[in-house]
Enzyme design. Structure first.
Site, mmCIF file in Angstrom:
data_model
loop_
_atom_site.group_PDB
_atom_site.id
_atom_site.type_symbol
_atom_site.label_atom_id
_atom_site.label_comp_id
_atom_site.label_asym_id
_atom_site.label_seq_id
_atom_site.Cartn_x
_atom_site.Cartn_y
_atom_site.Cartn_z
ATOM 1 N N LEU A 37 52.932 11.437 85.362
ATOM 2 C CA LEU A 37 51.998 11.895 84.342
ATOM 3 C C LEU A 37 51.462 13.274 84.693
ATOM 4 O O LEU A 37 50.342 13.633 84.331
ATOM 5 C CB LEU A 37 50.838 10.902 84.187
ATOM 6 C CG LEU A 37 51.159 9.575 83.497
ATOM 7 C CD1 LEU A 37 49.910 8.711 83.408
ATOM 8 C CD2 LEU A 37 51.750 9.793 82.099
ATOM 9 N N ALA A 44 51.586 17.058 83.978
ATOM 10 C CA ALA A 44 52.058 18.020 82.971
ATOM 11 C C ALA A 44 52.725 19.204 83.654
ATOM 12 O O ALA A 44 52.364 19.594 84.762
ATOM 13 C CB ALA A 44 50.897 18.498 82.114
ATOM 14 N N VAL A 84 55.929 22.646 82.908
ATOM 15 C CA VAL A 84 56.731 23.429 81.972
ATOM 16 C C VAL A 84 57.883 22.605 81.408
ATOM 17 O O VAL A 84 58.490 22.981 80.406
ATOM 18 C CB VAL A 84 57.249 24.713 82.651
ATOM 19 C CG1 VAL A 84 58.191 24.397 83.788
ATOM 20 C CG2 VAL A 84 57.909 25.654 81.652
ATOM 21 N N CYS A 126 69.900 14.240 85.748
ATOM 22 C CA CYS A 126 69.879 12.871 85.228
ATOM 23 C C CYS A 126 69.175 12.705 83.893
ATOM 24 O O CYS A 126 69.750 12.141 82.955
ATOM 25 C CB CYS A 126 69.230 11.942 86.256
ATOM 26 S SG CYS A 126 70.138 11.827 87.813
ATOM 27 N N GLN A 134 68.099 14.417 81.129
ATOM 28 C CA GLN A 134 68.634 14.814 79.831
ATOM 29 C C GLN A 134 69.976 14.149 79.559
ATOM 30 O O GLN A 134 70.213 13.655 78.456
ATOM 31 C CB GLN A 134 68.762 16.335 79.741
ATOM 32 C CG GLN A 134 69.318 16.807 78.400
ATOM 33 C CD GLN A 134 68.969 18.242 78.089
ATOM 34 O OE1 GLN A 134 67.821 18.662 78.177
ATOM 35 N NE2 GLN A 134 69.965 19.021 77.712
ATOM 36 N N PHE A 140 64.873 23.038 89.945
ATOM 37 C CA PHE A 140 64.191 22.204 88.966
ATOM 38 C C PHE A 140 63.016 21.437 89.575
ATOM 39 O O PHE A 140 62.127 20.981 88.852
ATOM 40 C CB PHE A 140 65.171 21.246 88.277
ATOM 41 C CG PHE A 140 65.468 19.962 89.021
ATOM 42 C CD1 PHE A 140 64.724 18.823 88.799
ATOM 43 C CD2 PHE A 140 66.512 19.891 89.931
ATOM 44 C CE1 PHE A 140 64.994 17.634 89.463
ATOM 45 C CE2 PHE A 140 66.794 18.712 90.608
ATOM 46 C CZ PHE A 140 66.035 17.579 90.376
ATOM 47 N N LYS A 141 62.991 21.304 90.899
ATOM 48 C CA LYS A 141 61.842 20.738 91.590
ATOM 49 C C LYS A 141 61.851 21.247 93.019
ATOM 50 O O LYS A 141 62.841 21.815 93.494
ATOM 51 C CB LYS A 141 61.857 19.208 91.571
ATOM 52 C CG LYS A 141 63.001 18.575 92.366
ATOM 53 C CD LYS A 141 62.895 17.062 92.352
ATOM 54 C CE LYS A 141 64.017 16.429 93.177
ATOM 55 N NZ LYS A 141 63.905 14.946 93.191
#
Length: 247
Positions: free
Chosen positions: A41, A43, A45, A51, A53, A113-114
């Site tokens: 939870l 928030a 971008v 995985c 998408q 991505f992370k």
């Protein structure tokens, strides 16, 4: 389900920005309900990776194959919301820079991505950097694990020519060189390193007014405002955005 939770809180982040609420407070309140819990939870971008998408689109295809269009559309909306969040992120940045980034330098902190990975598959950074390049910005990126070669490959796959990338894109070995002379700094990946930078030094090296957009909600925004930054953040009204609230 995890991707759905991210898109749900990102949808609420847009509402929070429009009303002056704080998405972290909303997420905390929701997460205290034991039926829901606090995980996924946060928030941001938008989500990325190999995985979420892919799996959701496979689910959409399966539903359509079984003649369940309403179910397919329900799950497709998770992807639509994720794409909207990335567009909204860029739009808010443009608005903060007087609706144009043409000829302006935007420092992007993070391309993976992370954090703690060099994986760039479906990373929001591709969409953000691509949109900024299309708008004529000079995009300066720093990521501690993603190679320059990988960034260029991803932007090429996003439709940019080698010439446009050579003209408008640069990769840097540290955050300070990326931010030097920048009009704005954008946090895309939640690397721990970014919470420990000397933002006084970064502010001093930037053009003014210096904008910082925290796309991962990892920084202390009050401290940044005290330094002199115009601060933007997902799901928060922490700067002069308060003047533009929509009710």
């Amino acid at each position: 389900m995890l991707a759905q939770r991210i898109s749900s809180v990102n949808a609420l982040s847009a509402l929070c920005e429009a009303t002056g609420a704080d998405v972290d407070e909303v997420a905390f309140a929701v997460g205290t309900d034991t039926r829901i819990g606090a995980k996924f939870l946060k928030a941001s971008v938008g989500f990325g990776g190999s995985c979420f998408q892919k799996d959701i689109l496979n689910l959409v295809y399966l539903c359509e194959s079984l003649h369940l269009p309403e179910v397919a559309n329900y799950w497709r909306q998770v992807i639509i919301m994720n794409d909207y969040q990335k567009r909204r992120f860029v739009g808010r940045l443009l608005q903060s820079l007087f609706n144009t980034v043409s000829g302006k330098r935007i420092a992007v902190f993070g391309f993976a991505f992370k954090k703690d990975t060099g994986d760039t598959r479906e990373t929001p950074a591709i969409d953000v950097c691509s949109a900024l390049l299309h708008e004529g910005a000079e995009v300066a990126v720093y990521d501690p694990k993603v190679s320059t070669k990988q960034m260029i490959y991803d932007l090429t796959q996003a439709g940019h020519s080698s010439e446009s990338i050579a003209e408008g894109f640069s990769a840097h070995e540290d955050a300070y060189s990326a931010a030097a002379g920048a009009d704005a700094v954008v946090i895309i990946t939640e690397w721990d390193e970014f919470t420990q930078l000397d933002y006084n030094r970064i502010y001093a090296s930037m053009r003014k007014p210096a904008v910082l957009f925290d796309g991962r909600l990892v920084l202390n925004h009050a401290t940044l405002r005290d330094i002199g930054f115009k601060v933007l953040a997902i799901g928060k009204v922490v700067s002069t955005d308060a003047e533009n609230l929509v009710f």
